[in-house]
Design a protein around this motif. Structure first.
Motif: not given
Length: 256
Positions: A86-113
């Protein structure tokens, strides 16, 4: 408005890892594809992805420059986690809606996994109660419920320990089914519903997620992946039957 493009190679490497992790955690195929394409689109790239049972073939394409990045990545064997999915799926929407940078996206992904999993002892107790509830639901008496509770804890504890040592999961299912049903066979000593106790002692092993995902994949057109998941689930069910059969061979005279 699309966010500024990140390097194609870096986005491709991340997207491949992201998709593989989602598949490894037990997500059905179409959800993985949608989430992966959503992330690629947020960075201005078109994602072409083909999901197989053990690997993912992925290509990122920049329609403006015609550059592309392709990768074949193995799907890791990970514990099924609805929370992480659920968190990984929500992360894809957050990336799409809020235009996250790749570094921010990676940081959030690492925090989840890397987030800690539920305490194994807590899982043992909850699964024990759940399986004992099945015993009561199917007509078992309170003595059988108690026996199934303890049997489930014994079998699941063995499963956790064997999984931690990297033992083949088919062997794990056979051994766990045998131990749980053998512990439940103590019900024949008492004046109780021993047949129900034996039958429900192994229900915690039923591979519900692969069965459900297999059906969803087939219905949504991912037939190859769906049949592969159903085949794996069927083999696990056979392993459960083998483990239970060993117990029945040992205690069948007491049951009769």
């Amino acid at each position: 408005m699309k966010q500024e493009k990140e390097p194609l190679l870096q986005v491709g490497v991340f997207v491949a890892e992201y998709a593989a992790h989602m598949m490894g955690c037990g997500v059905h195929t179409s959800r993985v594809i949608r989430s992966t394409k959503r992330i690629g689109e947020s960075f201005g790239y078109t994602v072409k992805i083909s999901v197989l049972q053990r690997s993912i073939i992925l290509t990122l394409l920049d329609l403006e420059t015609r550059e592309n990045y392709s990768e074949v990545i193995d799907i890791p064997s990970l514990p099924i986690s609805f929370e992480r999915n659920s968190e990984l799926s929500a992360l894809s929407w957050e990336t799409f809606d809020e235009h996250l940078s790749l570094d921010t996206l990676k940081e959030k992904y690492r925090r989840i996994v890397s987030s800690p999993r539920i305490n194994p002892l807590f899982v043992l107790i909850l699964v024990g109660f759940a399986n004992a509830s099945f015993c009561k639901l199917f007509g078992g008496d309170w003595c059988s419920v108690g026996i199934v509770f303890s049997s489930t804890i014994a079998g699941l504890f063995l499963r956790q320990q064997m999984a931690g040592k990297g033992i083949n999961h088919f062997v794990i299912f056979i051994a766990s089914a045998f131990v749980a049903s053998m512990c439940a066979s103590t019900s024949v000593i008492f004046d109780t519903t021993s047949e129900i106790a034996l039958a429900t002692s192994v229900l915690y092993l039923v591979p519900g997620v692969p069965l459900i995902n297999g059906v969803i994949d087939i219905v949504e057109g991912h037939v190859l992946t769906g049949f592969a998941r159903l085949t794996q689930a069927a083999l696990l069910i056979v392993c459960i039957a083998i483990g239970l059969s060993f117990t029945l061979l040992l205690v069948k005279n007491s049951l009769l």
